[in-house]
Design a protein around this motif. Structure first.
Motif, PDB file in Angstrom:
ATOM      1  N   SER A 392      12.759  -3.480   5.765  1.00  0.00           N
ATOM      2  CA  SER A 392      11.644  -2.569   6.040  1.00  0.00           C
ATOM      3  C   SER A 392      10.713  -3.187   7.081  1.00  0.00           C
ATOM      4  O   SER A 392      10.249  -2.505   7.995  1.00  0.00           O
ATOM      5  N   GLU A 393      10.463  -4.471   6.940  1.00  0.00           N
ATOM      6  CA  GLU A 393       9.594  -5.141   7.915  1.00  0.00           C
ATOM      7  C   GLU A 393      10.238  -5.134   9.297  1.00  0.00           C
ATOM      8  O   GLU A 393       9.576  -4.919  10.306  1.00  0.00           O
ATOM      9  N   ALA A 425       8.941   1.619  -2.166  1.00  0.00           N
ATOM     10  CA  ALA A 425       7.871   0.724  -2.601  1.00  0.00           C
ATOM     11  C   ALA A 425       7.187   0.019  -1.432  1.00  0.00           C
ATOM     12  O   ALA A 425       6.290  -0.792  -1.650  1.00  0.00           O
ATOM     13  N   PHE A 427       4.770  -1.001   1.333  1.00  0.00           N
ATOM     14  CA  PHE A 427       3.365  -0.761   1.647  1.00  0.00           C
ATOM     15  C   PHE A 427       3.213  -0.921   3.153  1.00  0.00           C
ATOM     16  O   PHE A 427       3.253  -2.041   3.665  1.00  0.00           O
ATOM     17  N   ALA A 428       3.104   0.188   3.848  1.00  0.00           N
ATOM     18  CA  ALA A 428       2.969   0.105   5.301  1.00  0.00           C
ATOM     19  C   ALA A 428       2.123   1.260   5.802  1.00  0.00           C
ATOM     20  O   ALA A 428       2.629   2.205   6.401  1.00  0.00           O
ATOM     21  N   PRO A 429       0.821   1.188   5.542  1.00  0.00           N
ATOM     22  CA  PRO A 429      -0.028   2.307   5.975  1.00  0.00           C
ATOM     23  C   PRO A 429       0.036   2.528   7.478  1.00  0.00           C
ATOM     24  O   PRO A 429      -0.143   3.644   7.956  1.00  0.00           O
ATOM     25  N   GLU A 430       0.327   1.480   8.223  1.00  0.00           N
ATOM     26  CA  GLU A 430       0.323   1.641   9.682  1.00  0.00           C
ATOM     27  C   GLU A 430       1.470   2.507  10.189  1.00  0.00           C
ATOM     28  O   GLU A 430       1.470   2.925  11.332  1.00  0.00           O
ATOM     29  N   ASP A 551      -6.377  -4.497   4.588  1.00  0.00           N
ATOM     30  CA  ASP A 551      -5.426  -3.793   5.468  1.00  0.00           C
ATOM     31  C   ASP A 551      -5.527  -2.289   5.284  1.00  0.00           C
ATOM     32  O   ASP A 551      -5.420  -1.514   6.236  1.00  0.00           O
ATOM     33  N   ALA A 555      -6.541   0.385   8.024  1.00  0.00           N
ATOM     34  CA  ALA A 555      -5.662   1.505   8.385  1.00  0.00           C
ATOM     35  C   ALA A 555      -6.410   2.824   8.296  1.00  0.00           C
ATOM     36  O   ALA A 555      -6.236   3.715   9.134  1.00  0.00           O
TER      37      ALA A 555
END
Lengths: 623, 228
Positions: A392-393, A425, A427-430, A551, A555
């Motif tokens: 994901s990253e 799951a 977490f990547a609001p950006e 973060d 965001a």
């Protein structure tokens, strides 16, 4: 760059030290440690010894335990070893052997933490010197494959103990962790001294080189800089430094920043000599990238060859080509006499070397991104071996790289891949911010606003909880994201494995039952460690949760700005271009037949296709 | 505004460095049954997931040299998982004599009862569906489908066969039992309709005789989804 350096300084200070209650006063790692009279962790001691056994009976009991172990009856072997330990005092013959077999049996049965406790006893007491390397080897294998009590094993045992001569590559394991412990205690010189004792091959060498490449970024000044450069230059090696410099000169790049940085480390004769006053501005980034690229290149060549380690294959020529973001730097052949050893060392810890290759490429891509080399960063991310770094990253970072390098179609495709169920799951609001930016780039203002709205739907409850001052660790989304980040991640994984192992003890109720039985003892052992880990996790979560909340607020601010600017842009476009309504670019047409096969996205995610999505969108902006 | 465009440095090297010591897979606290770093399924969010299936269809038993059978049938299948299903099917046959049989009957006096025919049959099957895929049609649309293997137990009603001078009526009406290995292809028309083609080799045994016709059937299936 200053920002990276600050973060790295923080990183090094926290290095592999997940939330310890209190640091001991600094002292060099690997000071001579007490031997037989060393204090043992309370939990690993057998409870109040029962009636002592005669020497003869003890020998028979041990022989039975060993026999059971030999027959793969590990539960029985563990019971017998436990009985031996209960009925004999430390110091009697075979006492440590019984501890070792108990540890091995428990490991075979999947009780990793319990086995670590007993291997620790054997390695720490060292009454039977022949068992030390065996116990250390098991601890090393566990350290590479399972969550475990790092504080106890890596710092208390390895970091603070001088084991003397250890056979084979076990000494590298000890030196590496002694170096890391010293680094964590800011004993730079001691750390460098230990790093330089690591042999120049295998997992610990590449990991040390990786760590020291990163260390350069965290040590921009003073003695720390000198130590970091010394460690880096020595680990990198005069031959490699010289090769890199020569190669740059041959290609007419003697005036490049990297060439200047190399000249500050190595003389024209190819000897390492630090000339700190000659370092150019930005040297740390250049050298760190070179170090990371070297780890990636050399491990790549060796991993390919490590699949076959017969004598004939070992003798074949072997070279690695170091390139930073696709730009070749130098090529070096591994000499015949070193080849076999290097390949075998990599084969011995194949997964570990593969993982460090993944980390090196990932870190290199981030540095390239910071250097605005977006295409190179994208390609480097694509070279990360599967299942080493979080996909994901990688997808998210590739999306940013593509966006910045001017390919929003691919960037959006990669963002779509992040909606796959496997990343639920994440977490990547950006990702919403980037999605909004891309839509706006094509003047799809409603879609851009929708992306902002999706962010609010996803995180509104969480943001409200943060603003209302709820304990961050109690907010579900914050907690989940925090648990995936250092320093909480490792403690969380360790706590989870402790709970699983403790639950698995119930399977042995009959065999290990009884008030003073092994099961009761192990339950107590696990309970104690769980309590301790819970407290560690609380502290680690506090740090990670704060970062996550920041973060998230950041965001949200960006999303607010995005919405505002979308509103502005709509009116701006209409007023300025009402008379010039010529569409800039239509969506690319899909041919009926072509060498490329098109699969229209229908909501089904084929795992192999995730990195290949492309968003075919019409550009609605007008000139 | 420009700071949107920077990638978060928190993604930076710090986390990677902190995670250096052990090669422990990162796993979230909660999540799907398969987690990010575990071995993943090839397809996530599988579009075509069926549970109950009702089918009607036509078929042919083409290999018998003396008669060609055309089937009219239907059935029900329960798809227990994406991989396994059980099925009940039945078919009624219309048999047509071939030219060869006409010749034998008319020119050589062979009695019609000499030739065995299947009148109807029913089968209980297990389906194993290991292959699920998609194809690009003219680069414009996708065709989803699956390939499965089947193993069936069959009961059939047969008529005629083995007439002799001593037993001119042949074996008459009787039941045959057996099995049928085979395979099939399914193409999805939409989420609730699909077309399936089955290829099964019927291995029937009845009163000391074996009958081994090949059955090819084409069915239209109406399905319910397991995920709704």
């Amino acid at each position: 760059m200053v920002r990276i350096a600050m973060l790295l300084a923080l990183g090094l200070s926290l290095l592999a030290a997940p939330a310890r209650a209190a640091d001991p006063p600094p002292k060099p790692a690997a000071a001579p440690a007490p031997k037989a009279d060393a204090p043992k962790p309370e939990a690993a001691k057998p409870e109040a010894p029962e009636k002592m056994m005669s020497e003869n009976a003890a020998a028979k009991l041990f022989a039975r335990a060993k026999d059971a172990f030999g027959r793969n009856r590990f539960a029985e072997a563990a019971t017998l070893c436990w009985r031996f330990l209960q009925r004999n005092k430390p110091g009697v013959e075979k006492y440590e052997s019984a501890q070792f077999f108990l540890a091995s049996s428990l490991e075979k049965l999947g009780f990793i933490h319990a086995s670590v406790e007993y291997y620790y006893q054997v390695a720490n007491n060292r009454q039977s010197p022949e068992l030390l390397p065996r116990a250390l080897r098991q601890l090393e294998a566990i350290s590479l494959a399972h969550p475990f009590d790092e504080g106890m094993v890596l710092r208390d045992l390895l970091g603070d103990t001088d084991f003397g001569e250890l056979p084979g590559d076990l000494s590298d394991f000890a030196y590496y962790w002694q170096a890391m412990t010293n680094l964590e205690r800011k004993l730079e010189g001691w750390s460098t001294e230990r790093f330089l004792k690591i042999s120049r091959k295998g997992y610990y060498f590449y990991t040390a080189l990786y760590v020291n490449a990163i260390r350069l970024l965290a040590s921009p000044k003073g003695d720390a800089r000198k130590e970091a450069l010394t460690a880096f230059a020595e680990l990198f090696g005069a031959l490699d430094l010289g090769s890199a410099l020569d190669s740059l000169r041959r290609r007419g790049e003697a005036d490049s920043k990297l060439a200047y940085a190399l000249r500050a480390l190595v003389t024209d004769e190819g000897a390492i000599q630090l000339r700190l006053d000659k370092l150019p501005k930005g040297w740390e980034i250049e050298l760190a990238m070179l170090g990371l690229a070297r780890v990636a290149a050399e491990t790549d060549a060796l991993l390919t060859r490590a699949k076959e380690t017969d004598e004939e294959a070992l003798g074949l020529p072997l070279a690695y080509s170091v390139a930073i973001g696709g730009m070749p730097i130098y090529t070096r052949a591994i000499p015949f006499e070193d080849r076999g050893g290097a390949i075998r060392a990599v084969a011995a810890r194949f997964a570990g070397v593969r993982a460090i290759r993944g980390k090196s490429l990932h870190s290199l891509s981030r540095l390239l991104y910071e250097q605005k080399q977006y295409a190179a960063a994208y390609n480097t991310l694509g070279a990360i071996p599967k299942n080493t770094e979080l996909s994901s990253e990688i997808l998210l970072e590739r999306a940013w790289s593509k966006y910045r390098s001017g390919d929003p179609h691919r960037a959006m495709g990669l963002l779509y891949a992040l909606d796959a169920p496997v990343y639920k799951a994440l977490f990547a609001p950006e990702k919403y911010v980037l999605r909004g930016l891309i839509y706006r780039r094509f003047c799809h203002f409603r879609a851009a606003k929708l992306a902002a709205r999706r962010f609010r739907v996803e995180y509104a409850k969480t943001l409200r909880a943060i603003r209302e001052g709820e304990a961050l660790e109690e907010v579900d989304k914050v907690r989940e994201a925090a648990l995936r980040r250092a320093p909480a991640l490792k403690v969380h994984l360790f706590a989870r494995s402790l709970r699983q192992e403790r639950a698995a003890l119930d399977k042995y109720e009959d065999e290990w039952g009884g008030g003073k039985g092994l099961r009761a003892h192990l339950r107590h052992l696990y309970l104690q460690k769980l309590e301790q880990t819970k407290a560690d996790l609380g502290r680690a979560l506090e740090i990670s949760a704060k970062e996550v909340a920041e973060d998230m607020l950041d965001a949200e601010e960006q999303v607010n700005l995005l919405e505002y600017e979308d509103g502005q842009a709509i009116f701006q476009r209409l007023s300025e271009s009402a008379s010039l309504s010529q569409a800039r670019k239509r969506a690319a047409k899909v041919p009926v037949s072509s060498e490329r096969v098109y699969y229209k996205f229908g909501g089904e995610y084929w795992t192999d296709e995730l990195p290949s999505y492309k968003f075919n969108i019409e550009d609605r902006c007008v000139d | 505004m420009r700071r949107w465009l920077r990638m978060k440095t928190r993604l930076g090297l710090l986390a990677a460095l902190l995670l250096t010591p052990t090669a422990v897979a990162a796993k979230p606290a909660k999540g799907p049954a398969w987690e990010e770093s575990d071995k993943l399924p090839a397809v996530q969010n599988r579009l075509y997931r069926v549970e109950h299936e009702f089918q009607v269809g036509l078929g042919v038993l083409p290999v018998d040299a003396f008669s060609k059978g055309f089937t009219l049938g239907g059935g029900y299948a329960w798809h227990i998982t994406d991989l396994w299903a059980v099925e009940l099917r039945a078919a009624y046959l219309l048999n047509f004599k071939t030219a060869l049989r006409d010749k034998l009957e008319n020119n050589f006096g062979e009695p019609p009862s000499k030739f065995a025919e299947i009148r109807l049959y029913g089968e209980v099957s297990a389906l194993f569906k290991p292959i699920y895929g998609k194809l690009s049609l003219l680069n414009k649309t996708l065709v989803y489908g699956e390939i499965y293997l089947s193993a069936s137990a069959i009961v059939a009603r047969l008529n005629g066969g083995s007439a002799t001078d001593d037993e001119p009526q042949g074996k008459g009406d009787r039941l045959g039992f057996g099995g049928a290995p085979g395979f099939g292809l399914r193409g999805y028309l939409n989420r609730y309709l699909s077309l399936r083609f089955d290829f099964r080799y019927l291995l029937l045994y009845s009163r000391g005789e074996g009958h081994y016709p090949l059955a090819l059937t084409l069915n239209l299936a109406i399905t319910t989804r397991s995920d709704l």
